[in-house]
Design an enzyme around this catalytic site. Structure first.
Site: not given
Length: 371
Positions: A107, A203
């Site tokens: 991410c 995330c």
């Protein structure tokens, strides 16, 4: 050497404002340093339930309140497609392969320091900033990623895939503060989110009943839970839902040496669809003397010049640094030996290398080795 040299020359900086206390205080510090600051709130998840939408709306409201209090413009952007294509799709593939991925690492590489960076530059920014706990040291040879002042919060583990181009445009204003100091400053500034809990879970997706969430995308394939000796003591819901060393959520109990003792996942037998558990936190099946890694990444662009290379490493966030030797490395793989056996070396997770304060890079764990 010039620590965080970008911070000493006023720039047009875009701060990623998440609604949390860290990015809020980071935005304030940028203004104190004389930068021209604007903020960006990223929405990165569309496939969601009502609870998730409420959480996203709350985060946006908190980001708006901080931006208003600081007098900075807040932009909004939707990176849901980029997140799905570059992070979540890989996340699912790894679980399908019965590995345990770390989506926060990807991410950062693909969203926070790629999609966000590109978008910010397109809006006229010269640099981006986040509320990460990490440091950057710049010299004539490039940018170095260093551990931060708060060792308990240090996030270099999650940032080890960044490259020179990304770090050259990045600022981490919280590098010299502890989390306690950040919250105290947020209270003094009157931020409503000063006591807000840190975000956890996947995330940009957040906290979930993980097994139920994953079952939306991966079929359940139940099978036996067995001891290393082959005795069945329960049934698992699918090997993808478990990870090495796991203790919670196994649904089995028992007696060891005349006393109650917890069970730990010590192996996954893919061919037999068996989850192997034992009542020993340091069972031999859980211990490794080294590992094989995949796709090593070096922040400064090249591996150490001579091998074997003695350094330190982490196999998970917040693990105390461990002494290791990088024995061999190529573009596709690396081999590591530990000075002391390591527990639960988990395929799909990351090994991250350090020399003193500097984060050198890392690799995806393919498998632990006990030979």
């Amino acid at each position: 050497m010039n620590h965080e040299s970008l911070s000493k020359n006023p720039k047009r900086v875009m701060i990623g404002l998440s609604g949390g206390v860290d990015s809020a205080v980071a935005a304030h510090l940028l203004l104190e340093q004389g930068h021209e600051v604007e903020a960006l709130f990223m929405k990165n998840w569309e496939e969601d339930d009502e609870a998730g939408y409420c959480a996203a709306a709350e985060d946006l409201a908190d980001a708006e309140a901080v931006a208003e209090r600081l007098g900075i413009r807040l932009h909004r952007v939707n990176f849901a497609t980029e997140y799905w294509d570059h992070v979540f799709d890989s996340f699912l593939r790894e679980y399908q392969a019965l590995r345990t991925p770390n989506p926060d690492v990807l991410c950062n590489k693909e969203i926070k320091f790629a999609a966000f960076l590109d978008h910010a530059l397109g809006l006229g920014a010269e640099a981006i900033a986040t509320g990460h706990y990490a440091r950057i040291l710049r010299d004539d040879s490039g940018s170095r990623l260093l551990r931060c002042a708060d060792e308990d919060k240090d996030q270099t583990y999650f940032l080890h895939l960044l490259d020179q181009a990304q770090l050259s445009r990045a600022l981490f204003p919280l590098h010299g503060l502890t989390k306690t100091e950040v919250r105290a400053l947020a209270r003094r500034l009157g931020f409503a989110n000063a006591a807000k809990k840190d975000s956890t879970g996947i995330c940009f997706i957040g906290e979930r009943r993980f097994r139920d969430f994953l079952a939306r995308y991966l079929p359940r394939e139940p099978g036996p839970i067995e001891t290393p000796e082959g005795k069945q003591i329960g049934e698992h819901q699918g090997l993808a839902y478990y990870t090495l060393g796991q203790r919670q959520g196994l649904g089995v109990g028992g007696i060891a040496e005349g006393r109650e003792a917890p069970w730990y996942v010590v192996a996954k037998d893919v061919a037999g669809n068996r989850l192997v558990v034992a009542q020993d936190t340091h069972h031999p099946l859980l211990m490794s003397n080294g590992l094989q890694g995949l796709r090593p990444h070096w922040i400064r662009g090249a591996p150490p010049p001579s091998l074997p290379f003695r350094c330190r490493c982490r196999l998970r966030h917040r693990q105390p640094l461990q002494v290791c030797d990088l024995v061999a490395t190529t573009e596709d793989s690396c081999e590591v030996r530990f000075a002391e056996p390591q527990r639960a070396v988990t395929p799909g997770q990351s090994i991250v290398f350090y020399q003193e304060e500097e984060c050198l890079g890392g690799a995806v764990i393919e498998r632990g080795r006990s030979d």
